[in-house]
Design an enzyme around this catalytic site. Structure first.
Site, mmCIF file in Angstrom:
data_model
loop_
_atom_site.group_PDB
_atom_site.id
_atom_site.type_symbol
_atom_site.label_atom_id
_atom_site.label_comp_id
_atom_site.label_asym_id
_atom_site.label_seq_id
_atom_site.Cartn_x
_atom_site.Cartn_y
_atom_site.Cartn_z
ATOM 1 N N ASN A 1 1.194 -0.396 -5.773
ATOM 2 C CA ASN A 1 0.272 0.064 -4.721
ATOM 3 C C ASN A 1 0.546 -0.778 -3.479
ATOM 4 O O ASN A 1 0.148 -1.935 -3.414
ATOM 5 C CB ASN A 1 -1.176 -0.110 -5.206
ATOM 6 N N LYS B 1 -0.647 -0.470 -0.585
ATOM 7 C CA LYS B 1 -1.815 -0.565 0.304
ATOM 8 C C LYS B 1 -1.374 -0.307 1.759
ATOM 9 O O LYS B 1 -0.458 0.489 1.973
ATOM 10 C CB LYS B 1 -2.515 -1.914 0.107
ATOM 11 N N GLU C 1 -9.023 -2.524 -13.039
ATOM 12 C CA GLU C 1 -8.754 -3.531 -12.018
ATOM 13 C C GLU C 1 -10.036 -4.314 -11.738
ATOM 14 O O GLU C 1 -10.891 -3.851 -10.955
ATOM 15 C CB GLU C 1 -8.280 -2.858 -10.720
ATOM 16 N N GLY D 1 -5.999 -9.433 -5.451
ATOM 17 C CA GLY D 1 -5.583 -10.187 -4.272
ATOM 18 C C GLY D 1 -6.094 -11.619 -4.235
ATOM 19 O O GLY D 1 -6.019 -12.277 -3.201
ATOM 20 N N SER E 1 -3.827 -9.252 -9.395
ATOM 21 C CA SER E 1 -2.997 -10.463 -9.395
ATOM 22 C C SER E 1 -1.988 -10.491 -10.538
ATOM 23 O O SER E 1 -1.686 -11.555 -11.089
ATOM 24 C CB SER E 1 -3.870 -11.724 -9.401
HETATM 25 P P1 13P Z 1 -2.935 -7.412 -6.290
HETATM 26 O O1 13P Z 1 -1.835 -7.232 -7.299
HETATM 27 O O2 13P Z 1 -2.445 -7.772 -4.923
HETATM 28 O O3 13P Z 1 -4.020 -8.326 -6.801
HETATM 29 O O4 13P Z 1 -3.626 -5.963 -6.107
HETATM 30 C C1 13P Z 1 -3.937 -5.234 -7.229
HETATM 31 C C2 13P Z 1 -4.345 -3.874 -6.812
HETATM 32 O O5 13P Z 1 -5.350 -3.695 -6.151
HETATM 33 C C3 13P Z 1 -3.474 -2.755 -7.179
HETATM 34 O O6 13P Z 1 -4.070 -1.520 -6.938
#
Ligand code: 13P
Length: 254
Positions: free
Chosen positions: A9, A11, A170, A176, A216
């Protein structure tokens, strides 16, 4: 046999050239992994989907998905992107209910249910994201929250349609933050999700349901997480933005 999946992802990251360069690097690196039965899905920002579906076309191991879709079919909804539009670009997957959409853009279990419906009507497989906040975990209500997210967001589907969906757990406190769920925490929740699915749709559907972990997850911890009996891969944020770390995560699948 349930599918093993590693999804990235992205983002709201990467400019066009960076997105295309990362995809090209991944296509090259994943070629070496042909014997591995893993589905790789990239979730770029909407505007890159068209270019990346064409770029990944020859590379059957990589599918392109969308990070979101509208809960409306068409019409005067400025700024929205519909499920039929995504399907017309060759999009095969869509993330629904990511916690960032729930917390920053007011998405609810009910709007997620509508999006899942529209995705399925357009032959797009939804990856339905659920997860509790730190507050909810510390108050001991995380199982109730997850159950409610499942019941209100996706359990209205019949068994056949549910079988086309993927679940991503999640935990919001792990996204994050660099604070990943421990193996015990991840397995406990994934097992709970599978049991909840089994209670609704039966054991066979639950056994065939892919449940991904996100939060993470990186190339240091992926192997341990992916080896857990009820973890079928990962939904990766930050670590999916670099070809080396993302490829190492793919290699971590058993
Ligand atoms: P991170 O891997 O940056 O923690 O994000 C996870 C996430 O939100 C994937 O959709």
């Amino acid at each position: 046999m349930r599918k093993k999946i590693v999804a990235g992802n992205w983002k709201m990251n990467l400019l066009k050239e960076e997105a295309q360069a990362l995809t090209a690097e991944l296509i090259g690196m994943i070629k070496d992994e042909e014997s591995r039965p893993v589905n790789v899905i990239l979730f770029p920002p909407f505007i890159y989907i068209n270019a990346l579906t064409q770029q990944a076309n020859a590379e059957t191991r990589i599918s392109i998905g969308a990070q979101n879709c509208s809960d409306k079919l068409s019409g005067a909804y400025t700024g929205e992107v519909s499920a039929p539009m995504l399907a017309s670009l060759g999009c095969k997957y869509v993330l629904v209910g990511h916690s960032e959409r729930r917390s920053y853009y007011g998405e609810t279990n009910q709007s997620c249910a509508t999006k899942i419906d529209l995705a399925l009507q357009n032959n797009i497989s939804p990856i339905y994201c659920i997860g509790e906040t730190l507050n909810e975990r510390e108050s001991g209500i995380h199982f109730d929250i997850l159950k409610k997210q499942l019941e209100e967001g996706i359990f209205y589907l019949n068994k056949e349609d549910f079988s086309k969906c993927i679940i991503a757990y999640e935990p919001v406190w792990a996204i994050g933050t660099g604070k990943t769920a421990s193996s015990d925490q991840a397995q406990e929740i994934h097992k709970f999700i599978r049991q909840t699915v089994a209670a609704k749709y039966g054991n066979e559907t639950a056994e065939n349901c892919s449940i991904l972990y996100g939060g993470s997850c990186n190339d240091q911890n992926a192997k341990e997480l992916f080896n857990l009996p009820d973890v079928d891969g990962g939904l990766i944020g930050g670590a999916s933005l670099k070809s080396r770390s993302f490829t190492n995560i793919i290699k971590s699948l058993p």
